[in-house]
Scaffold this motif. Structure first.
Motif, mmCIF file in Angstrom:
data_model
loop_
_atom_site.group_PDB
_atom_site.id
_atom_site.type_symbol
_atom_site.label_atom_id
_atom_site.label_comp_id
_atom_site.label_asym_id
_atom_site.label_seq_id
_atom_site.Cartn_x
_atom_site.Cartn_y
_atom_site.Cartn_z
ATOM 1 N N THR A 21 0.828 -1.210 0.000
ATOM 2 C CA THR A 21 0.000 0.000 0.000
ATOM 3 C C THR A 21 0.865 1.263 0.000
ATOM 4 O O THR A 21 0.490 2.260 -0.616
ATOM 5 C CB THR A 21 -1.008 0.015 1.162
ATOM 6 N N ASP A 22 2.017 1.218 0.656
ATOM 7 C CA ASP A 22 2.929 2.366 0.605
ATOM 8 C C ASP A 22 3.441 2.589 -0.817
ATOM 9 O O ASP A 22 3.481 3.727 -1.303
ATOM 10 C CB ASP A 22 4.119 2.165 1.548
ATOM 11 N N ALA A 23 3.827 1.504 -1.487
ATOM 12 C CA ALA A 23 4.318 1.623 -2.862
ATOM 13 C C ALA A 23 3.225 2.128 -3.796
ATOM 14 O O ALA A 23 3.458 3.027 -4.618
ATOM 15 C CB ALA A 23 4.852 0.273 -3.343
ATOM 16 N N VAL A 24 2.027 1.566 -3.674
ATOM 17 C CA VAL A 24 0.918 1.975 -4.534
ATOM 18 C C VAL A 24 0.573 3.446 -4.306
ATOM 19 O O VAL A 24 0.310 4.185 -5.254
ATOM 20 C CB VAL A 24 -0.309 1.069 -4.302
ATOM 21 N N THR A 25 0.597 3.877 -3.057
ATOM 22 C CA THR A 25 0.336 5.291 -2.762
ATOM 23 C C THR A 25 1.382 6.170 -3.427
ATOM 24 O O THR A 25 1.059 7.214 -4.008
ATOM 25 C CB THR A 25 0.315 5.528 -1.244
ATOM 26 N N GLU A 26 2.636 5.754 -3.382
ATOM 27 C CA GLU A 26 3.698 6.521 -4.042
ATOM 28 C C GLU A 26 3.499 6.546 -5.556
ATOM 29 O O GLU A 26 3.650 7.591 -6.191
ATOM 30 C CB GLU A 26 5.064 5.933 -3.701
ATOM 31 N N PHE A 27 3.161 5.388 -6.138
ATOM 32 C CA PHE A 27 2.891 5.361 -7.583
ATOM 33 C C PHE A 27 1.755 6.316 -7.922
ATOM 34 O O PHE A 27 1.813 7.038 -8.911
ATOM 35 C CB PHE A 27 2.504 3.956 -8.059
ATOM 36 N N TYR A 28 0.715 6.296 -7.092
ATOM 37 C CA TYR A 28 -0.449 7.146 -7.363
ATOM 38 C C TYR A 28 -0.063 8.622 -7.313
ATOM 39 O O TYR A 28 -0.402 9.379 -8.215
ATOM 40 C CB TYR A 28 -1.591 6.855 -6.378
ATOM 41 N N THR A 29 0.655 9.017 -6.274
ATOM 42 C CA THR A 29 1.017 10.435 -6.160
ATOM 43 C C THR A 29 1.943 10.860 -7.292
ATOM 44 O O THR A 29 1.797 11.952 -7.832
ATOM 45 C CB THR A 29 1.641 10.757 -4.790
ATOM 46 N N ASP A 30 2.877 9.989 -7.667
ATOM 47 C CA ASP A 30 3.799 10.323 -8.756
ATOM 48 C C ASP A 30 3.087 10.404 -10.097
ATOM 49 O O ASP A 30 3.229 11.389 -10.825
ATOM 50 C CB ASP A 30 4.922 9.284 -8.855
ATOM 51 N N GLU A 31 2.348 9.382 -10.427
ATOM 52 C CA GLU A 31 1.755 9.281 -11.762
ATOM 53 C C GLU A 31 0.506 10.131 -11.933
ATOM 54 O O GLU A 31 0.208 10.575 -13.035
ATOM 55 C CB GLU A 31 1.438 7.822 -12.102
#
Length: 125
Positions: A21-31
């Motif tokens: 979930t931390d990685a997905v949140t980072e992907f979401y904020t970046d992309e």
């Protein structure tokens, strides 16, 4: 104010779920060009018999239903979906044919928390 809901046949530890979930949140904020404070993630684990995908091969399944605010270009959504699927494939061994992402778009005002109601998306957000 996205709600990212994962349904999977993976059996993940608490640490693996948090890292995911931390990685997905980072992907979401970046992309998706936004901040992390309002990104909500859900991970639901299921027995193999509870999920099916016609093209699936042997191995775990992972589906993402991404409820997002309308307005983002296809390229942003596709980049987020690919980053998420690449992570699930690399970290958990989910075969690529067993990954699926569906976006549901909502007006900004349909996405809310106690302290705020979403507005229209703009590239500066």
């Amino acid at each position: 104010m996205p709600l990212l809901q994962f349904d999977t046949t993976l059996d993940l530890s608490a640490d693996e779920k948090r890292a995911f979930t931390d990685a997905v949140t980072e992907f979401y904020t970046d992309e998706m060009a936004t901040t992390a404070g309002h990104v909500a993630c859900v991970v639901r684990e299921h027995e193999a018999s509870n999920l099916a995908l016609g093209r699936a091969v042997d191995g775990p399944l992972l589906f993402l239903n991404a409820d997002v605010r309308e307005g983002r270009p296809f390229e942003r959504k596709r980049a987020f979906a690919l980053a998420t699927m690449d992570y699930a494939h690399a970290e958990f061994g989910v075969p690529e044919p067993n990954l699926k992402v569906v976006f549901s778009e909502h007006e900004g005002q349909d996405m809310m928390g106690v302290d705020r109601v979403g507005g229209d998306w703009a590239a500066a957000e």
